[in-house]
Design a protein around this motif. Structure first.
Motif, PDB file in Angstrom:
ATOM      1  N   MET A 139       0.834  -1.204   0.000  1.00  0.00           N
ATOM      2  CA  MET A 139       0.000   0.000   0.000  1.00  0.00           C
ATOM      3  C   MET A 139       0.875   1.262   0.000  1.00  0.00           C
ATOM      4  O   MET A 139       1.618   1.495   0.942  1.00  0.00           O
ATOM      5  N   ARG A 185      -0.953   7.398   1.162  1.00  0.00           N
ATOM      6  CA  ARG A 185      -2.165   7.605   1.950  1.00  0.00           C
ATOM      7  C   ARG A 185      -3.052   6.362   2.025  1.00  0.00           C
ATOM      8  O   ARG A 185      -3.861   6.241   2.932  1.00  0.00           O
ATOM      9  N   LYS A 186      -2.915   5.468   1.100  1.00  0.00           N
ATOM     10  CA  LYS A 186      -3.720   4.245   1.143  1.00  0.00           C
ATOM     11  C   LYS A 186      -3.287   3.322   2.272  1.00  0.00           C
ATOM     12  O   LYS A 186      -4.017   2.415   2.643  1.00  0.00           O
ATOM     13  N   SER A 187      -2.101   3.546   2.823  1.00  0.00           N
ATOM     14  CA  SER A 187      -1.641   2.699   3.923  1.00  0.00           C
ATOM     15  C   SER A 187      -2.470   2.917   5.185  1.00  0.00           C
ATOM     16  O   SER A 187      -2.479   2.061   6.070  1.00  0.00           O
ATOM     17  N   TRP A 188      -3.186   4.055   5.275  1.00  0.00           N
ATOM     18  CA  TRP A 188      -4.050   4.277   6.439  1.00  0.00           C
ATOM     19  C   TRP A 188      -5.211   3.293   6.455  1.00  0.00           C
ATOM     20  O   TRP A 188      -5.650   2.871   7.518  1.00  0.00           O
ATOM     21  N   TYR A 189      -5.703   2.916   5.284  1.00  0.00           N
ATOM     22  CA  TYR A 189      -6.764   1.908   5.240  1.00  0.00           C
ATOM     23  C   TYR A 189      -6.256   0.578   5.782  1.00  0.00           C
ATOM     24  O   TYR A 189      -6.970  -0.131   6.505  1.00  0.00           O
TER      25      TYR A 189
END
Length: 86
Positions: free
Chosen positions: A22, A25-29
């Motif tokens: 990821m 910012r997608k790593s927050w999901y």
């Protein structure tokens, strides 16, 4: 090795893999999902292995998910300090 510790090792591998796959910012999901999986896992480790191993599991998860922990710490400090300072 107990089932809970094996699941904790799998959680660590999943966390490492998700942070590689990821980007940005997608790593927050992925972090939200890891928190949702990790909270009951800490309880399971504590029930099956004791408080010491539960604290170790919590520390491992805190090291891996350091930014949510940092943001939570900042939020708690703001709440304790009050709104008199900007």
């Amino acid at each position: 090795m107990t089932l809970s510790l094996i699941l904790l090792c799998c959680w660590v591998l999943l966390a490492a893999l998700s942070m590689v796959v990821m980007p940005g910012r997608k790593s927050w999901y992925a972090a939200y999902g890891l928190i949702a999986l990790g909270a009951p896992l800490v309880v399971f480790v504590t029930v099956q292995n004791g408080v010491f191993w539960g604290l170790i599991a919590l520390a491992v998860m805190g090291v891996i998910l350091r930014w949510p922990v940092i943001y939570l710490t900042r939020w708690c400090k703001r709440q304790l300090r009050g709104k008199e300072q900007p």
